[in-house]
Design a protein around this motif. Structure first.
Motif, mmCIF file in Angstrom:
data_model
loop_
_atom_site.group_PDB
_atom_site.id
_atom_site.type_symbol
_atom_site.label_atom_id
_atom_site.label_comp_id
_atom_site.label_asym_id
_atom_site.label_seq_id
_atom_site.Cartn_x
_atom_site.Cartn_y
_atom_site.Cartn_z
ATOM 1 N N SER A 53 1.882 3.246 -6.902
ATOM 2 C CA SER A 53 2.344 4.342 -6.066
ATOM 3 C C SER A 53 1.499 4.509 -4.818
ATOM 4 O O SER A 53 1.899 5.152 -3.856
ATOM 5 C CB SER A 53 2.334 5.655 -6.866
ATOM 6 O OG SER A 53 1.022 5.942 -7.311
ATOM 7 N N GLU A 54 0.292 3.929 -4.839
ATOM 8 C CA GLU A 54 -0.607 4.036 -3.691
ATOM 9 C C GLU A 54 -0.473 2.845 -2.749
ATOM 10 O O GLU A 54 -1.197 2.737 -1.771
ATOM 11 C CB GLU A 54 -2.057 4.120 -4.154
ATOM 12 C CG GLU A 54 -2.363 5.323 -5.026
ATOM 13 C CD GLU A 54 -3.817 5.288 -5.473
ATOM 14 O OE1 GLU A 54 -4.659 5.837 -4.737
ATOM 15 O OE2 GLU A 54 -4.098 4.697 -6.523
ATOM 16 N N ALA A 55 0.481 1.952 -3.056
ATOM 17 C CA ALA A 55 0.566 0.693 -2.308
ATOM 18 C C ALA A 55 0.791 0.907 -0.832
ATOM 19 O O ALA A 55 0.391 0.092 -0.012
ATOM 20 C CB ALA A 55 1.685 -0.169 -2.884
ATOM 21 N N HIS A 87 1.679 -3.854 3.312
ATOM 22 C CA HIS A 87 0.932 -3.175 2.258
ATOM 23 C C HIS A 87 1.488 -3.509 0.882
ATOM 24 O O HIS A 87 0.729 -3.546 -0.102
ATOM 25 C CB HIS A 87 0.924 -1.669 2.519
ATOM 26 C CG HIS A 87 0.107 -1.297 3.729
ATOM 27 N ND1 HIS A 87 -1.261 -1.302 3.717
ATOM 28 C CD2 HIS A 87 0.478 -0.975 4.992
ATOM 29 C CE1 HIS A 87 -1.723 -0.968 4.925
ATOM 30 N NE2 HIS A 87 -0.685 -0.771 5.711
ATOM 31 N N GLY A 88 2.795 -3.801 0.798
ATOM 32 C CA GLY A 88 3.350 -4.239 -0.475
ATOM 33 C C GLY A 88 2.769 -5.571 -0.912
ATOM 34 O O GLY A 88 2.429 -5.773 -2.086
ATOM 35 N N ARG A 89 2.623 -6.508 0.025
ATOM 36 C CA ARG A 89 2.049 -7.819 -0.298
ATOM 37 C C ARG A 89 0.577 -7.697 -0.683
ATOM 38 O O ARG A 89 0.115 -8.354 -1.618
ATOM 39 C CB ARG A 89 2.211 -8.765 0.896
ATOM 40 C CG ARG A 89 3.657 -9.076 1.209
ATOM 41 C CD ARG A 89 3.813 -9.952 2.451
ATOM 42 N NE ARG A 89 5.192 -9.927 2.925
ATOM 43 C CZ ARG A 89 5.652 -10.640 3.951
ATOM 44 N NH1 ARG A 89 4.822 -11.449 4.607
ATOM 45 N NH2 ARG A 89 6.921 -10.544 4.314
ATOM 46 N N MET A 90 -0.154 -6.867 0.038
ATOM 47 C CA MET A 90 -1.571 -6.722 -0.268
ATOM 48 C C MET A 90 -1.779 -6.046 -1.624
ATOM 49 O O MET A 90 -2.639 -6.449 -2.411
ATOM 50 C CB MET A 90 -2.277 -5.895 0.828
ATOM 51 C CG MET A 90 -2.213 -6.497 2.234
ATOM 52 S SD MET A 90 -2.761 -8.205 2.340
ATOM 53 C CE MET A 90 -1.166 -9.034 2.503
ATOM 54 N N ALA A 91 -0.985 -5.011 -1.915
ATOM 55 C CA ALA A 91 -1.117 -4.320 -3.191
ATOM 56 C C ALA A 91 -0.791 -5.252 -4.357
ATOM 57 O O ALA A 91 -1.468 -5.245 -5.386
ATOM 58 C CB ALA A 91 -0.188 -3.102 -3.217
ATOM 59 N N THR A 92 0.237 -6.071 -4.196
ATOM 60 C CA THR A 92 0.632 -7.001 -5.257
ATOM 61 C C THR A 92 -0.437 -8.061 -5.476
ATOM 62 O O THR A 92 -0.818 -8.361 -6.616
ATOM 63 C CB THR A 92 1.971 -7.674 -4.903
ATOM 64 O OG1 THR A 92 2.967 -6.664 -4.719
ATOM 65 C CG2 THR A 92 2.408 -8.632 -5.995
ATOM 66 N N ALA A 93 -0.941 -8.644 -4.386
ATOM 67 C CA ALA A 93 -1.968 -9.679 -4.506
ATOM 68 C C ALA A 93 -3.224 -9.132 -5.169
ATOM 69 O O ALA A 93 -3.822 -9.778 -6.050
ATOM 70 C CB ALA A 93 -2.302 -10.238 -3.118
ATOM 71 N N ALA A 94 -3.642 -7.930 -4.772
ATOM 72 C CA ALA A 94 -4.846 -7.337 -5.364
ATOM 73 C C ALA A 94 -4.655 -7.058 -6.852
ATOM 74 O O ALA A 94 -5.566 -7.274 -7.664
ATOM 75 C CB ALA A 94 -5.205 -6.049 -4.629
#
Length: 298
Positions: free
Chosen positions: A234-236, A74-81
């Motif tokens: 914070s929602e990542a 989820h950290g990778r997805m949040a950063t990419a988005a």
């Protein structure tokens, strides 16, 4: 005068000590070399990551082996988005393992990124990113990417950036959001060993990617204005909402997946073996289960 048996034991102890010393020097030396060579190309503040056309997102399971959501995924997805939203990237190459029908990292990544507002035309799935090396070799040789931003956790970035640059790619690393977890030290320790193995892969035994297939140059479509509902950092790691499969996703998946890779999905446990070394769950960022610490896959 020392008896022969005593001299033999002393010799064995000294030999073991010398071997351990050499191993320790190799471990420390290889890590310092990779960390030093890649430090100028890694940015840990997402706002400072230089804009690129293409971002490569490394796959990992969205669940840990203990059955909870993987914070690294989820950290990778949040950063990419967020990078897409802030116009620091135009397109994402999402690469991961899809060896069987039951395990599909790129598909899970596509769903999560779609939920976070990334348009379908801004994503390309690579279903044969079985390891860090495979992902970068295929990005260069299959998708013809020669410059990219690499998105993964900071402990994984030095090795990824090093591999990419040795392969002749102009890559920089942008550290993904990281949530403090108790077992992250196991991932960091495993990464120290993986960096040593990487030098062997690149300079000694000439590792090759497991599967390449036909060339499919990455086409960057022009994306018009879009309405996004971005998630805050914070929602990542909040629980993901359910994502219903649509015809659009199925059609996109079929168009992007080459026939040889589709056949790989049919391999089960008795199927074809990979001749090269693969990333373990720890290397991919799968959080170890404290109750199963002795059962990691190497």
């Amino acid at each position: 005068m020392q008896p022969p048996v005593g001299r033999g034991i002393t010799l064995v102890i000294r030999s073991l000590g010398a071997i351990l010393l050499l191993a320790a020097l190799l471990l420390v030396g290889a890590n310092l070399w990779i960390l030093g060579r890649t430090l100028p190309y890694i940015e840990r503040d997402m706002g400072q990551c230089a804009a690129q056309e293409v971002g490569i997102v490394f796959g990992t399971s969205n669940w840990t082996r203990s059955g909870v959501r993987n914070p690294h995924f989820h950290g990778r997805m949040a950063t990419a988005a967020r990078l897409i939203e802030d116009d620091q990237l135009e397109h994402l190459l999402i690469s991961g393992d899809n060896r069987t029908q039951a395990y599909n990292e790129p598909r899970a990544m596509w769903r999560e990124l779609s939920r976070r507002g990334v348009a379908a035309e801004q994503m390309t799935m690579d279903f044969a990113g079985f390891s860090t090396f495979d992902t970068l070799a295929r990005a260069r040789d299959v998708f013809e990417v020669d410059s990219a931003m690499l998105i993964t956790q900071d402990w994984h970035l030095p090795r990824a950036v090093y591999i990419g640059r040795v392969l002749g790619m102009e890559v920089n690393g942008c550290a993904a959001y990281e949530r403090t977890v108790s077992s992250v030290w196991q991932l960091r320790m495993r990464e120290w060993v993986a960096r040593v193995a990487t030098l062997g892969d690149l300079y000694l035994w000439g590792r090759k990617p497991y599967f390449l297939g036909p060339v499919e140059p990455l086409i960057l479509p022009v994306v018009g204005p879009r309405a996004l509902e971005p998630l805050e950092p914070s929602e990542a790691f909040e629980k993901s909402e359910a994502f219903e499969e649509s015809d659009t996703f199925e059609q996109l998946e079929l168009l992007q997946k080459p026939e040889p890779v589709r056949r790989l999905e049919l391999f089960e446990n008795g199927g074809e073996e990979n001749s090269g070394e693969e990333d373990s769950d720890e290397e991919k960022g799968v959080e170890p289960d404290p109750g199963l610490s002795g059962m990691t896959n190497e």
